[in-house]
Design a protein around this motif. Sequence first.
Motif, PDB file in Angstrom:
ATOM      1  N   ALA A  98     -69.285 -24.741   1.700  1.00 42.71           N
ATOM      2  CA  ALA A  98     -68.331 -25.818   1.450  1.00 42.71           C
ATOM      3  C   ALA A  98     -66.975 -25.259   1.019  1.00 42.71           C
ATOM      4  CB  ALA A  98     -68.871 -26.774   0.387  1.00 42.71           C
ATOM      5  N   LYS A  99     -66.987 -24.238   0.171  1.00 40.09           N
ATOM      6  CA  LYS A  99     -65.730 -23.615  -0.254  1.00 40.09           C
ATOM      7  C   LYS A  99     -65.007 -22.992   0.939  1.00 40.09           C
ATOM      8  CE  LYS A  99     -66.937 -22.510  -5.025  1.00 40.09           C
ATOM      9  NZ  LYS A  99     -67.236 -21.447  -5.993  1.00 40.09           N
ATOM     10  N   GLN A 100     -65.780 -22.361   1.827  1.00 39.08           N
ATOM     11  CA  GLN A 100     -65.176 -21.749   3.003  1.00 39.08           C
ATOM     12  C   GLN A 100     -64.582 -22.811   3.931  1.00 39.08           C
ATOM     13  OE1 GLN A 100     -67.433 -18.263   4.666  1.00 39.08           O
ATOM     14  NE2 GLN A 100     -68.891 -18.916   3.096  1.00 39.08           N
ATOM     15  N   ALA A 101     -65.264 -23.926   4.071  1.00 42.03           N
ATOM     16  CA  ALA A 101     -64.749 -25.011   4.910  1.00 42.03           C
ATOM     17  C   ALA A 101     -63.458 -25.580   4.321  1.00 42.03           C
ATOM     18  CB  ALA A 101     -65.796 -26.107   5.059  1.00 42.03           C
ATOM     19  N   LYS A 102     -63.441 -25.715   3.002  1.00 42.61           N
ATOM     20  CA  LYS A 102     -62.232 -26.208   2.333  1.00 42.61           C
ATOM     21  C   LYS A 102     -61.078 -25.232   2.556  1.00 42.61           C
ATOM     22  CE  LYS A 102     -60.468 -27.502  -2.218  1.00 42.61           C
ATOM     23  NZ  LYS A 102     -60.742 -27.584  -3.652  1.00 42.61           N
ATOM     24  N   ALA A 103     -61.368 -23.948   2.493  1.00 45.92           N
ATOM     25  CA  ALA A 103     -60.337 -22.934   2.712  1.00 45.92           C
ATOM     26  C   ALA A 103     -59.813 -22.992   4.141  1.00 45.92           C
ATOM     27  CB  ALA A 103     -60.895 -21.541   2.419  1.00 45.92           C
ATOM     28  N   GLU A 104     -60.706 -23.167   5.108  1.00 45.64           N
ATOM     29  CA  GLU A 104     -60.280 -23.271   6.499  1.00 45.64           C
ATOM     30  C   GLU A 104     -59.382 -24.492   6.698  1.00 45.64           C
ATOM     31  OE1 GLU A 104     -63.515 -23.066   9.308  1.00 45.64           O
ATOM     32  OE2 GLU A 104     -64.392 -21.368   8.249  1.00 45.64           O
ATOM     33  N   ALA A 105     -59.723 -25.585   6.049  1.00 44.28           N
ATOM     34  CA  ALA A 105     -58.890 -26.785   6.134  1.00 44.28           C
ATOM     35  C   ALA A 105     -57.522 -26.528   5.513  1.00 44.28           C
ATOM     36  CB  ALA A 105     -59.579 -27.956   5.434  1.00 44.28           C
ATOM     37  N   GLY A 106     -57.502 -25.812   4.406  1.00 42.45           N
ATOM     38  CA  GLY A 106     -56.226 -25.479   3.759  1.00 42.45           C
ATOM     39  C   GLY A 106     -55.340 -24.640   4.658  1.00 42.45           C
ATOM     40  N   HIS A 107     -55.938 -23.681   5.344  1.00 40.00           N
ATOM     41  CA  HIS A 107     -55.169 -22.853   6.280  1.00 40.00           C
ATOM     42  C   HIS A 107     -54.666 -23.693   7.453  1.00 40.00           C
ATOM     43  CE1 HIS A 107     -55.382 -18.821   4.651  1.00 40.00           C
ATOM     44  NE2 HIS A 107     -56.657 -19.003   4.367  1.00 40.00           N
ATOM     45  N   ALA A 108     -55.494 -24.604   7.936  1.00 40.68           N
ATOM     46  CA  ALA A 108     -55.088 -25.463   9.050  1.00 40.68           C
ATOM     47  C   ALA A 108     -53.906 -26.348   8.648  1.00 40.68           C
ATOM     48  CB  ALA A 108     -56.259 -26.313   9.517  1.00 40.68           C
ATOM     49  N   ILE A 109     -53.943 -26.869   7.447  1.00 44.84           N
ATOM     50  CA  ILE A 109     -52.832 -27.692   6.955  1.00 44.84           C
ATOM     51  C   ILE A 109     -51.555 -26.878   6.895  1.00 44.84           C
ATOM     52  CG2 ILE A 109     -51.939 -28.863   4.888  1.00 44.84           C
ATOM     53  CD1 ILE A 109     -54.874 -29.820   4.423  1.00 44.84           C
ATOM     54  N   GLU A 110     -51.658 -25.660   6.391  1.00 45.66           N
ATOM     55  CA  GLU A 110     -50.469 -24.809   6.310  1.00 45.66           C
ATOM     56  C   GLU A 110     -49.954 -24.455   7.703  1.00 45.66           C
ATOM     57  OE1 GLU A 110     -48.677 -24.159   3.548  1.00 45.66           O
ATOM     58  OE2 GLU A 110     -50.121 -25.541   2.666  1.00 45.66           O
ATOM     59  N   ASP A 111     -50.861 -24.276   8.674  1.00 47.27           N
ATOM     60  CA  ASP A 111     -50.434 -24.009  10.049  1.00 47.27           C
ATOM     61  C   ASP A 111     -49.650 -25.189  10.617  1.00 47.27           C
ATOM     62  OD1 ASP A 111     -51.670 -21.534   9.937  1.00 47.27           O
ATOM     63  OD2 ASP A 111     -53.451 -22.178  11.063  1.00 47.27           O
ATOM     64  N   VAL A 112     -50.130 -26.389  10.338  1.00 46.49           N
ATOM     65  CA  VAL A 112     -49.428 -27.593  10.809  1.00 46.49           C
ATOM     66  C   VAL A 112     -48.055 -27.681  10.157  1.00 46.49           C
ATOM     67  CG1 VAL A 112     -49.454 -30.118  10.778  1.00 46.49           C
ATOM     68  CG2 VAL A 112     -51.523 -28.869  11.389  1.00 46.49           C
ATOM     69  N   LYS A 113     -47.989 -27.423   8.875  1.00 43.21           N
ATOM     70  CA  LYS A 113     -46.703 -27.449   8.174  1.00 43.21           C
ATOM     71  C   LYS A 113     -45.731 -26.445   8.798  1.00 43.21           C
ATOM     72  CE  LYS A 113     -48.310 -28.630   3.502  1.00 43.21           C
ATOM     73  NZ  LYS A 113     -48.415 -28.096   2.136  1.00 43.21           N
ATOM     74  N   ASP A 114     -46.234 -25.250   9.109  1.00 40.47           N
ATOM     75  CA  ASP A 114     -45.392 -24.223   9.727  1.00 40.47           C
ATOM     76  C   ASP A 114     -44.854 -24.692  11.080  1.00 40.47           C
ATOM     77  OD1 ASP A 114     -45.762 -22.513   7.604  1.00 40.47           O
ATOM     78  OD2 ASP A 114     -47.249 -21.254   8.617  1.00 40.47           O
ATOM     79  N   GLU A 115     -45.713 -25.301  11.881  1.00 39.51           N
ATOM     80  CA  GLU A 115     -45.292 -25.774  13.201  1.00 39.51           C
ATOM     81  C   GLU A 115     -44.240 -26.874  13.087  1.00 39.51           C
ATOM     82  OE1 GLU A 115     -45.875 -24.598  16.292  1.00 39.51           O
ATOM     83  OE2 GLU A 115     -46.825 -22.965  15.189  1.00 39.51           O
ATOM     84  N   ILE A 116     -44.424 -27.771  12.148  1.00 36.64           N
ATOM     85  CA  ILE A 116     -43.448 -28.842  11.940  1.00 36.64           C
ATOM     86  C   ILE A 116     -42.121 -28.256  11.499  1.00 36.64           C
ATOM     87  CG2 ILE A 116     -42.872 -30.825  10.481  1.00 36.64           C
ATOM     88  CD1 ILE A 116     -45.879 -31.533  10.538  1.00 36.64           C
ATOM     89  N   LYS A 117     -42.172 -27.304  10.580  1.00 37.53           N
ATOM     90  CA  LYS A 117     -40.946 -26.670  10.098  1.00 37.53           C
ATOM     91  C   LYS A 117     -40.217 -25.981  11.244  1.00 37.53           C
ATOM     92  CE  LYS A 117     -39.237 -23.728   6.371  1.00 37.53           C
ATOM     93  NZ  LYS A 117     -38.117 -23.172   7.031  1.00 37.53           N
ATOM     94  N   LYS A 118     -40.960 -25.279  12.119  1.00 37.82           N
ATOM     95  CA  LYS A 118     -40.342 -24.610  13.255  1.00 37.82           C
ATOM     96  C   LYS A 118     -39.639 -25.600  14.173  1.00 37.82           C
ATOM     97  CE  LYS A 118     -43.584 -20.763  13.659  1.00 37.82           C
ATOM     98  NZ  LYS A 118     -44.664 -20.187  14.474  1.00 37.82           N
ATOM     99  N   LYS A 119     -40.267 -26.739  14.405  1.00 36.17           N
ATOM    100  CA  LYS A 119     -39.691 -27.735  15.296  1.00 36.17           C
ATOM    101  C   LYS A 119     -38.444 -28.391  14.686  1.00 36.17           C
ATOM    102  CE  LYS A 119     -43.970 -28.688  17.680  1.00 36.17           C
ATOM    103  NZ  LYS A 119     -43.810 -28.333  19.034  1.00 36.17           N
ATOM    104  N   LEU A 120     -38.417 -28.485  13.357  1.00 39.83           N
ATOM    105  CA  LEU A 120     -37.272 -29.101  12.689  1.00 39.83           C
ATOM    106  C   LEU A 120     -36.097 -28.138  12.549  1.00 39.83           C
ATOM    107  CD1 LEU A 120     -39.059 -31.133   9.895  1.00 39.83           C
ATOM    108  CD2 LEU A 120     -38.068 -32.010  11.999  1.00 39.83           C
ATOM    109  N   ASP A 121     -36.371 -26.861  12.598  1.00 36.15           N
ATOM    110  CA  ASP A 121     -35.299 -25.860  12.449  1.00 36.15           C
ATOM    111  C   ASP A 121     -34.507 -25.677  13.697  1.00 36.15           C
ATOM    112  OD1 ASP A 121     -35.865 -25.406   9.818  1.00 36.15           O
ATOM    113  OD2 ASP A 121     -37.087 -23.639  10.189  1.00 36.15           O
TER     114      ASP A 121
END
Length: 60
Positions: free
Chosen positions: A37-60
């Motif tokens: 469960a901790k590993q799944a939560k960590a994977e979700a956290g990384h996925a969220i950060e990846d989405v944030k990065d992609e959004i930031k790239k598109k806005l820049d």
Amino acid sequence: MSTDDRAKATGNNIAGAAQEALGNVTGDPKDKAEGKAKQAKAEAGHAIEDVKDEIKKKLD
């Protein structure tokens, strides 16, 4: 990208892997499940950060 959030997710992943391994060694299904469960939560956290990065790239 939030370095702090990625670091926390990585820490959770490591802790989860260690807990799952402990569960495998001791045969404790609770530790195995909590570790996974901790590993799944960590994977979700990384996925969220990846989405944030992609959004930031598109806005820049």
